[in-house]
Motif scaffolding. Structure first.
Motif, PDB file in Angstrom:
ATOM      1  N   VAL A   1      -1.972  -3.421  -1.021  1.00  0.00           N
ATOM      2  CA  VAL A   1      -2.830  -3.465  -2.211  1.00  0.00           C
ATOM      3  C   VAL A   1      -3.827  -2.316  -2.123  1.00  0.00           C
ATOM      4  CG1 VAL A   1      -4.439  -4.825  -3.589  1.00  0.00           C
ATOM      5  CG2 VAL A   1      -2.636  -5.989  -2.293  1.00  0.00           C
ATOM      6  N   GLY A   2      -3.844  -1.491  -3.165  1.00  0.00           N
ATOM      7  CA  GLY A   2      -4.803  -0.394  -3.236  1.00  0.00           C
ATOM      8  C   GLY A   2      -5.622  -0.494  -4.509  1.00  0.00           C
ATOM      9  N   ILE A   3      -5.806   0.646  -5.189  1.00  0.00           N
ATOM     10  CA  ILE A   3      -6.651   0.661  -6.384  1.00  0.00           C
ATOM     11  C   ILE A   3      -5.860   0.473  -7.675  1.00  0.00           C
ATOM     12  CG2 ILE A   3      -8.319   2.162  -5.242  1.00  0.00           C
ATOM     13  CD1 ILE A   3      -7.210   4.476  -6.970  1.00  0.00           C
ATOM     14  N   GLU A   4      -4.549   0.323  -7.567  1.00  0.00           N
ATOM     15  CA  GLU A   4      -3.709   0.386  -8.756  1.00  0.00           C
ATOM     16  C   GLU A   4      -3.978  -0.692  -9.800  1.00  0.00           C
ATOM     17  OE1 GLU A   4      -1.970  -1.860  -5.423  1.00  0.00           O
ATOM     18  OE2 GLU A   4      -2.536   0.244  -5.602  1.00  0.00           O
ATOM     19  N   THR A   5      -4.414  -1.875  -9.403  1.00  0.00           N
ATOM     20  CA  THR A   5      -4.674  -2.947 -10.373  1.00  0.00           C
ATOM     21  C   THR A   5      -6.120  -3.433 -10.319  1.00  0.00           C
ATOM     22  OG1 THR A   5      -3.952  -4.693  -8.837  1.00  0.00           O
ATOM     23  CG2 THR A   5      -2.279  -3.739 -10.303  1.00  0.00           C
ATOM     24  N   ALA A   6      -7.023  -2.586  -9.791  1.00  0.00           N
ATOM     25  CA  ALA A   6      -8.447  -2.960  -9.694  1.00  0.00           C
ATOM     26  C   ALA A   6      -8.602  -4.308  -9.006  1.00  0.00           C
ATOM     27  CB  ALA A   6      -9.099  -2.977 -11.077  1.00  0.00           C
ATOM     28  N   ASP A   7      -7.868  -4.494  -7.917  1.00  0.00           N
ATOM     29  CA  ASP A   7      -7.926  -5.767  -7.196  1.00  0.00           C
ATOM     30  C   ASP A   7      -9.218  -5.863  -6.394  1.00  0.00           C
ATOM     31  OD1 ASP A   7      -7.016  -8.270  -6.250  1.00  0.00           O
ATOM     32  OD2 ASP A   7      -4.957  -7.533  -6.245  1.00  0.00           O
ATOM     33  N   ASP A   8      -9.415  -7.022  -5.760  1.00  0.00           N
ATOM     34  CA  ASP A   8     -10.686  -7.321  -5.119  1.00  0.00           C
ATOM     35  C   ASP A   8     -10.881  -6.627  -3.781  1.00  0.00           C
ATOM     36  OD1 ASP A   8     -11.690  -9.404  -7.039  1.00  0.00           O
ATOM     37  OD2 ASP A   8      -9.782 -10.294  -6.484  1.00  0.00           O
ATOM     38  N   ALA A   9      -9.796  -6.273  -3.101  1.00  0.00           N
ATOM     39  CA  ALA A   9      -9.897  -5.652  -1.785  1.00  0.00           C
ATOM     40  C   ALA A   9      -8.608  -4.889  -1.498  1.00  0.00           C
ATOM     41  CB  ALA A   9     -10.131  -6.715  -0.704  1.00  0.00           C
ATOM     42  N   ALA A  10      -8.685  -3.992  -0.529  1.00  0.00           N
ATOM     43  CA  ALA A  10      -7.484  -3.314  -0.055  1.00  0.00           C
ATOM     44  C   ALA A  10      -6.821  -4.176   1.013  1.00  0.00           C
ATOM     45  CB  ALA A  10      -7.841  -1.946   0.523  1.00  0.00           C
ATOM     46  N   VAL A  11      -5.490  -4.111   1.068  1.00  0.00           N
ATOM     47  CA  VAL A  11      -4.738  -4.879   2.066  1.00  0.00           C
ATOM     48  C   VAL A  11      -3.731  -3.954   2.737  1.00  0.00           C
ATOM     49  CG1 VAL A  11      -3.281  -6.882   2.525  1.00  0.00           C
ATOM     50  CG2 VAL A  11      -4.980  -6.974   0.677  1.00  0.00           C
ATOM     51  N   TYR A  12      -3.771  -3.917   4.062  1.00  0.00           N
ATOM     52  CA  TYR A  12      -2.910  -3.032   4.851  1.00  0.00           C
ATOM     53  C   TYR A  12      -2.101  -3.876   5.827  1.00  0.00           C
ATOM     54  CZ  TYR A  12      -1.643   1.148   7.579  1.00  0.00           C
ATOM     55  OH  TYR A  12      -0.960   2.154   8.211  1.00  0.00           O
ATOM     56  N   LYS A  13      -0.791  -3.767   5.753  1.00  0.00           N
ATOM     57  CA  LYS A  13       0.078  -4.564   6.627  1.00  0.00           C
ATOM     58  C   LYS A  13       0.057  -4.010   8.047  1.00  0.00           C
ATOM     59  CE  LYS A  13       4.797  -6.371   7.044  1.00  0.00           C
ATOM     60  NZ  LYS A  13       6.151  -6.417   6.426  1.00  0.00           N
ATOM     61  N   LEU A  14      -0.316  -4.857   8.996  1.00  0.00           N
ATOM     62  CA  LEU A  14      -0.354  -4.468  10.402  1.00  0.00           C
ATOM     63  C   LEU A  14       0.974  -4.734  11.093  1.00  0.00           C
ATOM     64  CD1 LEU A  14      -3.870  -5.912  11.330  1.00  0.00           C
ATOM     65  CD2 LEU A  14      -3.303  -3.537  10.758  1.00  0.00           C
ATOM     66  N   ASN A  15       1.547  -5.889  10.803  1.00  0.00           N
ATOM     67  CA  ASN A  15       2.830  -6.282  11.383  1.00  0.00           C
ATOM     68  C   ASN A  15       3.416  -7.398  10.512  1.00  0.00           C
ATOM     69  OD1 ASN A  15       1.595  -8.826  12.334  1.00  0.00           O
ATOM     70  ND2 ASN A  15       0.597  -7.516  13.862  1.00  0.00           N
ATOM     71  N   ASP A  16       4.472  -8.024  10.954  1.00  0.00           N
ATOM     72  CA  ASP A  16       5.129  -9.048  10.142  1.00  0.00           C
ATOM     73  C   ASP A  16       4.289 -10.309   9.976  1.00  0.00           C
ATOM     74  OD1 ASP A  16       7.292  -7.422   9.793  1.00  0.00           O
ATOM     75  OD2 ASP A  16       8.514  -8.343  11.381  1.00  0.00           O
TER      76      ASP A  16
END
Length: 352
Positions: free
Chosen positions: A47-62
């Motif tokens: 999740v980045g800025i594309e939909t003006a979401d509440d926070a960024a989300v970065y996948k660390l692992n499964d």
């Protein structure tokens, strides 16, 4: 009767706008972001800025994804300890709005050192620490600067399972919309700044803005919860519109079902409305259809900037009872079904 503390020092006198009413107007923000250059996006960025979401989300692992967010603003109240509590609650909310669990915070502190006593600044920071303790996280560091206006907030990090991330863009046709907290914080803050808010109104404001949106984690575990966001500076209409645009679907809001804080309709009728409310409407009003029965006061309530506002949940109709039960179990007794997701195109319609 005024809820202003007896001390001559008024924190709100330092700020040109308080709480999430400080946000850049949605129309101006959209223009700014249009002019920003693109950049390579790693596949791990869920999740980045594309939909003006509440926070960024970065996948660390499964099994783990990192949630990162920040929020800060000028004083919305005069009591320094309450200001710190409100700002911290508001910042942590974005992690809950993604369905995650907060794990750590960093403090952002900008203060007019020559104008505010050290003990006042200390109380602001202590207020923030008290909410972080309630959320079960440490303030592990931060940054301070000398500033013209007092500003306080947090950088907050959290964790969530990658499969349980709740974006604001995944609402589905036929979903019901549930709002977790009542509206009216901006109106109460406008009355407070003009010394027209009584003690009961002030207490209602503090109770609402310092209630952590902890149901977000439990809601992320429900398969029928499709989208999640929190209602803050752009008001209910603005954040509902973000949800609508992300899904490419329409949203209908039933005004009589929208929960309101005690006394806010009367205060709005008397003219206690923030300038941010009008800026919000100017920024997105073209994408909102108000039925003729919706009054100017009701429009002001729907565009009222919410500081530390409630979660807005889009869930399957068969999951409504479970969603409401999650809210009730955690003390959110005003949570209510306020509308539904309809067919496209994107936009919001408000019925009276």
């Amino acid at each position: 009767m005024s809820a202003t503390p007896s001390s001559a020092l008024r924190l709100t006198s330092f700020s040109h706008g308080g709480g999430c009413g400080c946000k850049i107007a949605p129309g101006i923000l959209a223009d700014i972001l249009k002019k920003s250059s693109g950049f390579p996006v790693p596949k791990e960025l869920m999740v980045g800025i594309e939909t003006a979401d509440d926070a960024a989300v970065y996948k660390l692992n499964d099994e783990q994804a990192l949630i990162a967010t920040t929020d800060f603003f000028m004083p919305i109240v005069d009591d320094p300890y309450d200001f710190g509590r409100i700002a911290a609650t508001n910042a942590i909310s974005d992690v809950y709005a993604m369905g995650g669990t907060p794990i750590m915070a960093l403090a952002l502190v900008a203060m007019p050192i020559n104008q505010l006593p050290v003990d006042v600044i200390g109380k602001i920071i202590q207020g923030g620490e008290s909410i972080c303790a309630e959320a079960g996280i440490p303030i592990a560091g931060g940054h301070t600067i000398d500033s013209v206006e007092p500003i306080y907030g947090l950088v907050v990090m959290g964790l969530v399972h990658p499969s349980r991330v709740k974006r604001n863009a995944d609402a589905k046709m036929g979903d019901k919309l549930v709002l977790g907290k009542p509206l009216g914080v901006g109106i109460l803050s406008a009355a407070l700044k003009k010394e027209a808010l009584d003690a009961a109104g002030y207490q209602a404001m503090i109770d609402n803005t310092t209630k952590l949106n902890k149901p977000g984690k439990a809601l992320s575990d429900l398969s029928g919860v499709h989208a999640l966001t929190d209602v803050t500076g752009f008001g209910l209409l603005g954040h509902a519109l973000e949800l609508s645009r992300g899904a490419g679907l329409g949203i209908r809001i039933d005004m009589p079902k929208v929960p309101l804080l005690p006394g806010v309709t009367d205060l709005a009728t008397r003219g206690f409305i923030t300038g941010a409310s009008a800026r919000n409407w100017a920024g997105y009003g073209n994408d909102v259809l108000l039925e003729d029965s919706i009054s100017p006061v009701q429009q002001a309530l729907l565009t009222d900037p919410q500081t530390s506002g409630g979660l807005l949940v889009s869930c399957g109709a068969d999951k409504v009872d479970q969603v409401l039960a999650v809210f009730r179990e955690q003390g959110f007794n005003d949570a209510a079904v306020i509308g539904e997701v309809t067919g496209g195109p994107a936009g919001v319609r408000v019925q009276g």
